[in-house]
Design a protein around this motif. Structure first.
Motif, PDB file in Angstrom:
ATOM      1  N   ILE A 161       0.850  -1.190   0.000  1.00 63.27           N
ATOM      2  CA  ILE A 161       0.000   0.000   0.000  1.00 63.27           C
ATOM      3  C   ILE A 161       0.886   1.240   0.000  1.00 63.27           C
ATOM      4  CG2 ILE A 161      -1.805   1.264   1.241  1.00 63.27           C
ATOM      5  CD1 ILE A 161      -2.633  -1.366   2.546  1.00 63.27           C
ATOM      6  N   SER A 162       0.465   2.256  -0.754  1.00 65.44           N
ATOM      7  CA  SER A 162       1.232   3.506  -0.813  1.00 65.44           C
ATOM      8  C   SER A 162       0.306   4.706  -0.698  1.00 65.44           C
ATOM      9  CB  SER A 162       2.018   3.592  -2.127  1.00 65.44           C
ATOM     10  OG  SER A 162       1.122   3.719  -3.226  1.00 65.44           O
ATOM     11  N   PHE A 163       0.883   5.820  -0.212  1.00 63.20           N
ATOM     12  CA  PHE A 163       0.216   7.120  -0.171  1.00 63.20           C
ATOM     13  C   PHE A 163       1.111   8.116  -0.893  1.00 63.20           C
ATOM     14  CE2 PHE A 163      -1.902   4.912   3.184  1.00 63.20           C
ATOM     15  CZ  PHE A 163      -3.142   5.517   3.359  1.00 63.20           C
ATOM     16  N   SER A 164       0.638   8.644  -2.002  1.00 61.29           N
ATOM     17  CA  SER A 164       1.431   9.565  -2.818  1.00 61.29           C
ATOM     18  C   SER A 164       1.123  11.013  -2.464  1.00 61.29           C
ATOM     19  CB  SER A 164       1.147   9.328  -4.306  1.00 61.29           C
ATOM     20  OG  SER A 164       1.503   8.023  -4.691  1.00 61.29           O
ATOM     21  N   SER A 165       2.028  11.902  -2.858  1.00 62.49           N
ATOM     22  CA  SER A 165       1.791  13.344  -2.738  1.00 62.49           C
ATOM     23  C   SER A 165       2.467  14.127  -3.853  1.00 62.49           C
ATOM     24  CB  SER A 165       2.282  13.886  -1.383  1.00 62.49           C
ATOM     25  OG  SER A 165       1.337  13.687  -0.366  1.00 62.49           O
ATOM     26  N   CYS A 166       3.744  13.827  -4.132  1.00 65.59           N
ATOM     27  CA  CYS A 166       4.536  14.691  -5.005  1.00 65.59           C
ATOM     28  C   CYS A 166       4.308  14.370  -6.483  1.00 65.59           C
ATOM     29  CB  CYS A 166       6.018  14.572  -4.670  1.00 65.59           C
ATOM     30  SG  CYS A 166       6.742  12.953  -5.018  1.00 65.59           S
ATOM     31  N   ALA A 167       4.725  15.309  -7.339  1.00 68.28           N
ATOM     32  CA  ALA A 167       4.537  15.160  -8.782  1.00 68.28           C
ATOM     33  C   ALA A 167       5.315  13.978  -9.340  1.00 68.28           C
ATOM     34  CB  ALA A 167       4.960  16.453  -9.485  1.00 68.28           C
ATOM     35  N   TYR A 168       6.451  13.636  -8.713  1.00 66.56           N
ATOM     36  CA  TYR A 168       7.244  12.501  -9.193  1.00 66.56           C
ATOM     37  C   TYR A 168       6.667  11.164  -8.753  1.00 66.56           C
ATOM     38  CZ  TYR A 168      11.014  15.553 -10.792  1.00 66.56           C
ATOM     39  OH  TYR A 168      11.754  16.491 -11.463  1.00 66.56           O
ATOM     40  N   ASP A 169       5.671  11.192  -7.872  1.00 66.19           N
ATOM     41  CA  ASP A 169       5.089   9.959  -7.343  1.00 66.19           C
ATOM     42  C   ASP A 169       6.197   9.055  -6.818  1.00 66.19           C
ATOM     43  OD1 ASP A 169       3.211   8.134  -6.593  1.00 66.19           O
ATOM     44  OD2 ASP A 169       2.634   7.509  -8.610  1.00 66.19           O
ATOM     45  N   CYS A 170       6.952   9.580  -5.848  1.00 63.55           N
ATOM     46  CA  CYS A 170       8.162   8.902  -5.378  1.00 63.55           C
ATOM     47  C   CYS A 170       7.881   7.541  -4.757  1.00 63.55           C
ATOM     48  CB  CYS A 170       8.920   9.792  -4.398  1.00 63.55           C
ATOM     49  SG  CYS A 170       8.014  10.155  -2.866  1.00 63.55           S
ATOM     50  N   VAL A 171       6.634   7.279  -4.339  1.00 64.50           N
ATOM     51  CA  VAL A 171       6.311   5.966  -3.772  1.00 64.50           C
ATOM     52  C   VAL A 171       5.792   4.998  -4.826  1.00 64.50           C
ATOM     53  CG1 VAL A 171       5.890   6.817  -1.442  1.00 64.50           C
ATOM     54  CG2 VAL A 171       4.002   6.742  -3.085  1.00 64.50           C
ATOM     55  N   GLN A 172       5.789   5.407  -6.090  1.00 66.77           N
ATOM     56  CA  GLN A 172       5.407   4.539  -7.213  1.00 66.77           C
ATOM     57  C   GLN A 172       4.029   3.909  -7.010  1.00 66.77           C
ATOM     58  OE1 GLN A 172       8.682   2.825  -5.846  1.00 66.77           O
ATOM     59  NE2 GLN A 172       9.978   4.364  -6.748  1.00 66.77           N
ATOM     60  N   GLY A 173       3.044   4.772  -6.786  1.00 67.06           N
ATOM     61  CA  GLY A 173       1.698   4.303  -6.503  1.00 67.06           C
ATOM     62  C   GLY A 173       1.167   3.239  -7.443  1.00 67.06           C
ATOM     63  N   PRO A 174       1.324   3.382  -8.762  1.00 71.36           N
ATOM     64  CA  PRO A 174       0.694   2.425  -9.684  1.00 71.36           C
ATOM     65  C   PRO A 174       1.193   0.991  -9.585  1.00 71.36           C
ATOM     66  CG  PRO A 174       1.204   4.473 -10.822  1.00 71.36           C
ATOM     67  CD  PRO A 174       1.875   4.541  -9.483  1.00 71.36           C
ATOM     68  N   VAL A 175       2.291   0.727  -8.879  1.00 66.43           N
ATOM     69  CA  VAL A 175       2.768  -0.653  -8.772  1.00 66.43           C
ATOM     70  C   VAL A 175       2.449  -1.243  -7.401  1.00 66.43           C
ATOM     71  CG1 VAL A 175       4.538  -0.298 -10.513  1.00 66.43           C
ATOM     72  CG2 VAL A 175       5.135   0.024  -8.115  1.00 66.43           C
TER      73      VAL A 175
END
Length: 549
Positions: free
Chosen positions: A166-180
Motif C-alpha cells: 500500500i502507498s500514499f502519494s503526494s509529489c509530482a514525481y510519485d516517489c512511492v510509485q503508486g501504480p505498482v
C-alpha cells in the motif's frame, strides 16, 4: 484490533517462545519458515545467518529510533544498514540468537517488524515530502501511520494469499510509485473536504501490472473502510494454490476490471454497513494519536552566495519546504548503505538542526527535514566530513539497486556490483549529469523486480547467459521511459537484446547523451522515448554494444 503497547509486547513474547522452540529443535525448518518471515527475518544467501527487514511506515525515523538501529546494527549486523526501495531498513549477518534481543530493543523505541515479510500487509509507504510540499491537498503521513496501526494485528493480516503493498502519494514525481502497489492512495480536496482517489491491483515481478482506478473519491474519514474492503476482496478471491499467481493483480486479471470494481464496491458497502461508524471513530483516534515533530529553531533564509561543491549540492539536494525558511536535505546513500556511525551522526544532526526526524525514501536515500536556511551549510559540511555530502541526488549517478547475488538466494546477478560500476563510470560524465536533471536508473538482480526496474527512466534486469566458451556470464536487459503518477502511468519499454555487463555503462551513456542532444526544452525522458520511438533507442544501444545478444 488496536495495536496497543501491551498487545505488541505480548505478541513479541509469544514470537520469542516460538523462536526458542525452533532453537531447541522442536520445530522443523519448514515449520519455522512462516514464523520467522512474519517478523521480517529471511535466510541470507549462505543460510547460516539472516537478513532482518525493519518496517518504517512512511519512512519516518525519529532520532531515537535511528540511534537504536545504529546500535543494533553495530552489535548484531557488522555495523551496516541498508535502506530499501520500500522505505524499510535491512540488516544483514544477523545470528538467530540475537533476533529477540533485537526485537525488544526496537520495541522500546516504537518499532515493530511484524508483517515486514510473509503474506501480509507490508510496510506502508508515503511520500517523503508529505506535510512539507507546496500545493499538496493535505499531509498523508498521519494516514500512513493510522493504516499501519490498523492492519498490524488485523485478523486477515499475515493470512493473505500473498504479500500486499500500500502507498500514499503526494509529489509530482510519485516517489512511492503508486501504480505498482496493491492499493495506491492519492490525496485530493473536493469542496474543501479531504479525500483520496484509490487505485488497486498493481504489482511488479516477472509480470508487471499497473493499478487501476477503483474509487474516484473516498472521503478521508472512510480511508480505513475502503482499505478494509479491498483487503477482504484479496483475502477471499486471491489464489491460494499457486503462489506465482497469488498477488491481487491476478484477481483483477481473472475477473476483469469492471467485475473487480463491482466486487470492491459491494464489499465496501458491506463494510460501511457492518462497521463504517466504528472505523471512522477509530481513524479519528489514530490520527489524533499521531504527533508530528516540530523544528528546533526559527526559520531563516538560505545564504545569498555559495560556491563550488556546496553550490551544486544546494541545487540538487535541497528541497524548499512550504513552510518558509525551512528546507529538507537529501542525504545520498551510495547503493542505499549507511554505517552505524554515520546514522548516529545523522540522528545528532537532525536533533541539532532539524526536528529530530529523518525520512527514508524509495530511492534508497535519507531526508532530513525542518532545517532553517542559516543552518544548511553547517549540515552539509558535517555530511561531507562523514562522506555523505555528495550532490546530484536522484540524478543519473544516484543508482538504485536490489541487494542482488551478494545477499539474495533468488538473484542471478550481482546487481549492486553493476550499480557501483555505473556510479563510477557515470560520475565521469561531466556536465551530462546536471544537464539531464532528475534521471532514475534502477537495477534488479532477477525478474522479481525488487529494484523496481520497470519504473525507472532506465531499468536493468540481470541474467546469466552461456557464451561460446561454455562459461556463464552476466548480461542485462534494459527498459526505458517508464512513467508514474495517478494518470498515464506506464512501465518501461523494452530495448531489444541482452547486453554483456561490461558494455552496459557505454549503452546507458549513449542513450543519455542522445537524450541530452535531442530533447526539446525540459522534455522528460518518458515523453522523449514516446516521441522518438523505442526503435531509435535500439539503434543507439546497439551501436554502443556490438556484442548484444
Amino acid at each position: 484490533m488496536r495495536a496497543t503497547e501491551e498487545l505488541r509486547w505480548q505478541a513479541l513474547q509469544a514470537h520469542a517462545g516460538r523462536v526458542e522452540r525452533y532453537r531447541r529443535g522442536e520445530l522443523s525448518d519448514d515449520e519455522f519458515r512462516p514464523i520467522r518471515l512474519s517478523y521480517g527475518l529471511y535466510y541470507q544467501l549462505d543460510h547460516t545467518s539472516h537478513m532482518q527487514r525493519i518496517k518504517l511506515p512512511g519512512g519516518v525515523i525519529t532520532a531515537e529510533q535511528a540511534e537504536a538501529m545504529a546500535d543494533i546494527a553495530e552489535e548484531y549486523a557488522r555495523g551496516v544498514l541498508h535502506v530499501t526501495t520500500r522505505q524499510d531498513i535491512q540488516l544483514h549477518w544477523v545470528a538467530l540468537e540475537n533476533v529477540i534481543p533485537m526485537y525488544e530493543r526496537l520495541h522500546a523505541v516504537g518499532i515493530s517488524t511484524r508483517g515486514a515479510c510473509a503474506d501480509s500487509v507490508r510496510n506502508i509507504t508515503g511520500c517523503f515530502h508529505s506535510g512539507l510540499l507546496d500545493g499538496e491537498p493535505f499531509d498523508v503521513v498521519p494516514y500512513v501511520f493510522a493504516l499501519n496501526e490498523y492492519f498490524l494485528f488485523h485478523p486477515l493480516n499475515v493470512t493473505l494469499p500473498r504479500k500486499f503493498k500500500i502507498s500514499f502519494s503526494s509529489c509530482a514525481y510519485d516517489c512511492v510509485q503508486g501504480p505498482v502497489n496493491d492499493i495506491a492512495f492519492y490525496p485530493h480536496l473536493r469542496d474543501g473536504r479531504p479525500g483520496f482517489s484509490v487505485l488497486a491491483g498493481g504489482g511488479l515481478g516477472a509480470q508487471p501490472f499497473l493499478a487501476k482506478p477503483v474509487a474516484e473519491f473516498v472521503d478521508a474519514q472512510d480511508m480505513l473502510a475502503i482499505a478494509e474492503a479491498i483487503v477482504r476482496v484479496q483475502h477471499r478471491l486471491g489464489e491460494r494454490k499457486n503462489r506465482k499467481k497469488a498477488r491481487m493483480k491476478y484477481v483483477v486479471q481473472r475477473l476483469g476490471l469492471e467485475n473487480f470494481r463491482r466486487e470492491v464496491e459491494t464489499t465496501y458497502a458491506a463494510v460501511q454497513k457492518e462497521m463504517g461508524a466504528r472505523l471512522r471513530q477509530e481513524l479519528g483516534e489514530l490520527l489524533s494519536a499521531y504527533t508530528p515533530r516540530k523544528p528546533q529553531h526559527p526559520p531563516a533564509e538560505l545564504p545569498q552566495q555559495a560556491d563550488g561543491e556546496f553550490a551544486r549540492w544546494l541545487k540538487t539536494n535541497v528541497f524548499h519546504q512550504k513552510q518558509a525558511g525551512y528546507f529538507g536535505l537529501t542525504v545520498q546513500l551510495p547503493l542505499g548503505d549507511i554505517t552505524s556511525e554515520q546514522l548516529r551522526r545523522l540522528a545528532a544532526l537532525s536533533r541539532e538542526h532539524g526536528a529530530g526526524e529523518l525520512r527514508a525514501s524509495n530511492d534508497q536515500n535519507l531526508f532530513l527535514p525542518w532545517v532553517p536556511g542559516n543552518r544548511v551549510e553547517a549540515v552539509w559540511r558535517a555530511l561531507a566530513e562523514m562522506e555523505l555530502g555528495a550532490a546530484d541526488a536522484l540524478h543519473i549517478t544516484d543508482v538504485v539497486s536490489c541487494p542482488g547475488a551478494d545477499y539474495c538466494s533468488l538473484a542471478v546477478s550481482r546487481s549492486m556490483g553493476m550499480a557501483e560500476v555505473l556510479r563510477q563510470e557515470l560520475a565521469q560524465a561531466g556536465s551530462l549529469i546536471g544537464d539531464l536533471g532528475v534521471f532514475r536508473i534502477r537495477i534488479s538482480g532477477c525478474p522479481n523486480a525488487c529494484g523496481q526496474h520497470h519504473v525507472g527512466d532506465i531499468g536493468l534486469t540481470g541474467m546469466s547467459l552461456q557464451e561460446a566458451d561454455g562459461q556463464h556470464r552476466p548480461y542485462y536487459s534494459l527498459l526505458v521511459g517508464a512513467r508514474l503518477g495517478e494518470e498515464g502511468a506506464a512501465v518501461g519499454k523494452r530495448v531489444a537484446g541482452r547486453f554483456p555487463a561490461p558494455e552496459v555503462p557505454k549503452v546507458i551513456l549513449s542513450i543519455a547523451e542522445f537524450y541530452r542532444q535531442e530533447r526539446r526544452g525540459a522534455e522528460r525522458f518518458a515523453d522523449f522515448v514516446d516521441r522518438v520511438g523505442v526503435e531509435r533507442i535500439n539503434q543507439i544501444a546497439r551501436a554502443a554494444a556490438p556484442h548484444v545478444r
